[in-house]
Design a protein around this motif. Structure first.
Motif, PDB file in Angstrom:
ATOM      1  N   UNK A   1      16.543  11.198   4.500  1.00  0.00           N
ATOM      2  CA  UNK A   1      16.963  10.404   5.761  1.00  0.00           C
ATOM      3  C   UNK A   1      15.796  10.077   6.551  1.00  0.00           C
ATOM      4  N   UNK A   2      14.953   9.373   6.071  1.00  0.00           N
ATOM      5  CA  UNK A   2      13.499   9.062   6.412  1.00  0.00           C
ATOM      6  C   UNK A   2      13.260   7.630   6.204  1.00  0.00           C
ATOM      7  N   UNK A   3      12.836   6.835   7.062  1.00  0.00           N
ATOM      8  CA  UNK A   3      12.806   5.372   6.721  1.00  0.00           C
ATOM      9  C   UNK A   3      11.570   4.909   5.887  1.00  0.00           C
TER      10      UNK A   3
ATOM     11  N   UNK B   1       2.162  -4.561  -5.002  1.00  0.00           N
ATOM     12  CA  UNK B   1       1.590  -4.103  -3.991  1.00  0.00           C
ATOM     13  C   UNK B   1       1.429  -2.745  -3.755  1.00  0.00           C
ATOM     14  N   UNK B   2       1.785  -1.896  -4.586  1.00  0.00           N
ATOM     15  CA  UNK B   2       1.463  -0.302  -4.559  1.00  0.00           C
ATOM     16  C   UNK B   2      -0.030   0.177  -4.386  1.00  0.00           C
ATOM     17  N   UNK B   3      -0.403   1.183  -3.982  1.00  0.00           N
ATOM     18  CA  UNK B   3      -1.653   1.596  -3.813  1.00  0.00           C
ATOM     19  C   UNK B   3      -1.800   2.978  -5.079  1.00  0.00           C
TER      20      UNK B   3
ATOM     21  N   UNK C   1       3.150   7.396   5.738  1.00  0.00           N
ATOM     22  CA  UNK C   1       2.999   6.830   4.232  1.00  0.00           C
ATOM     23  C   UNK C   1       4.281   6.236   3.873  1.00  0.00           C
ATOM     24  N   UNK C   2       4.429   5.155   3.135  1.00  0.00           N
ATOM     25  CA  UNK C   2       5.547   4.569   2.493  1.00  0.00           C
ATOM     26  C   UNK C   2       5.515   5.343   1.059  1.00  0.00           C
TER      27      UNK C   2
ATOM     28  N   UNK D   1       0.807  -1.193  -0.012  1.00  0.00           N
ATOM     29  CA  UNK D   1      -0.097  -0.001   0.114  1.00  0.00           C
ATOM     30  C   UNK D   1       0.698   1.251   0.076  1.00  0.00           C
ATOM     31  N   UNK D   2       1.906   1.243  -0.673  1.00  0.00           N
ATOM     32  CA  UNK D   2       2.954   2.565  -0.934  1.00  0.00           C
ATOM     33  C   UNK D   2       2.714   3.145  -2.014  1.00  0.00           C
TER      34      UNK D   2
END
Length: 330
Positions: free
Chosen positions: A154-156, A178-180, A139-140, A114-115
């Motif tokens: 610099x953000x996971x 698997x993306x949205x 949100x990825x 869902x990224x």
């Protein structure tokens, strides 16, 4: 059977293989020392404890072999076991550094769901990412670009994939299936024709791998809009046309560009969006519905019927269940 197990073992990651060999050595030597010197090592656990301490070269001295057989076993354990254990820690450290570098340089595969996939790195992409992370901090976001050398964030929650976006291998790394949603931005470092061709090609690759994925593509030339729609784009953003509209409004009404940008800025609490028609509002006219929504601090601007959106339609326009309402809310 033994040969199959051995070949299966060889396919395991190196760090796991070394660790399993070290554990096996410590368990084996601990068991043997228990049987060689049962008085010094009264339990099996005592023997394994001694083997672990000896292999790690800590040497507490709480258990010490007294016979020459036991001491010889200890010498062999130190020479063999300590080497494997040291190799394990060195390999583990190397694997950690390599994994970290792979994520930083865009070589690692994303495994979440869902990224949001964003293709291309530019100022528009930067602004979209900043807005998304501000509105939805968890949100990825997967940034796909072939020009960047490393992840600019610099953000996971922001994962970088380096490579040509219309290649299946790169889309697989972005976990496309698997993306949205996928957003394809235009590369303004190239001429408009080349940029649009790359955008359409990327769109074809995405739709070919995941036909049901909602896609938004930025197109620079008006002639290429039809090609983007043929390729399966769910939304086409004509950057040049929208910019010209804003400029024209600024000519007619000076200062209008700031107003339009403020209206579209979700971070300022202004939400221009499409909402479904509530059951109690079905078959009402535009004028009546506008009054009902205004009581809830929602401004009704227009109605979307199928592919057609009417802004400020006739007041007698009837709202149907399949319509969507264009509103401003906070």
């Amino acid at each position: 059977m033994v040969q199959q197990l051995f070949h299966g073992f060889l396919r395991w990651p190196l760090v796991i293989r070394i660790f399993m060999i070290a554990i096996t050595l410590m368990l084996s030597f601990g068991t043997v020392i228990h049987f060689i010197e049962p008085d010094t090592f009264p339990s099996l656990f005592d023997g394994i404890w001694w083997a672990i301490i000896t292999t790690s070269t800590v040497g507490y001295g709480d258990f010490v072999p007294l016979t020459w057989e036991g001491r010889l076993l200890g010498i062999v354990l130190i020479l063999v076991g300590a080497g494997f254990l040291s190799t394990y820690f060195v390999t583990l450290a190397a694997e950690t550094v390599m994994t970290q570098n792979a994520y930083l340089e865009g070589k690692a595969t994303f495994k979440g769901k869902e990224h949001v996939i964003i293709v291309g790195w530019n100022e528009r992409t930067r602004e979209v990412i900043n807005q998304l992370t501000s509105l939805q901090s968890t949100c990825d976001i997967i940034l796909v670009d072939e020009t960047l050398q490393k992840n600019p964030y610099n953000n996971h929650h922001i994962h970088f994939v380096k490579g040509t976006p219309f290649k299946d291998s790169i889309l697989k790394k972005a976990n496309l299936n698997e993306a949205s949603i996928a957003i394809i931005t235009a590369d303004q470092n190239k001429d408009e024709m080349t940029s649009d061709m790359n955008s359409v090609l990327t769109l074809l690759a995405i739709k070919g791998n995941h036909p049901g994925l909602y896609t938004v593509v930025e197109i620079l030339q008006k002639d290429q809009v039809a090609n983007a729609k043929r390729a399966g784009a769910d939304e086409v953003i004509q950057t040049n046309m929208q910019t010209s509209y804003v400029m024209m409004n600024s000519i007619i009404s000076q200062g209008m560009s700031k107003t339009i940008l403020k209206l579209l800025n979700h971070l300022k609490g202004n939400n221009l969006k499409l909402i479904p028609v509530a059951e109690e509002y079905i078959n009402e006219n535009f004028h009546s519905l506008s009054g009902h929504l205004l009581k809830n601090n929602i401004i009704l601007l227009g109605i979307k019927k199928g592919e057609n959106t009417s802004v400020n339609p006739p007041l007698t326009t009837i709202v149907e269940a399949s319509d969507e309402l264009l509103v401003i809310s906070n």
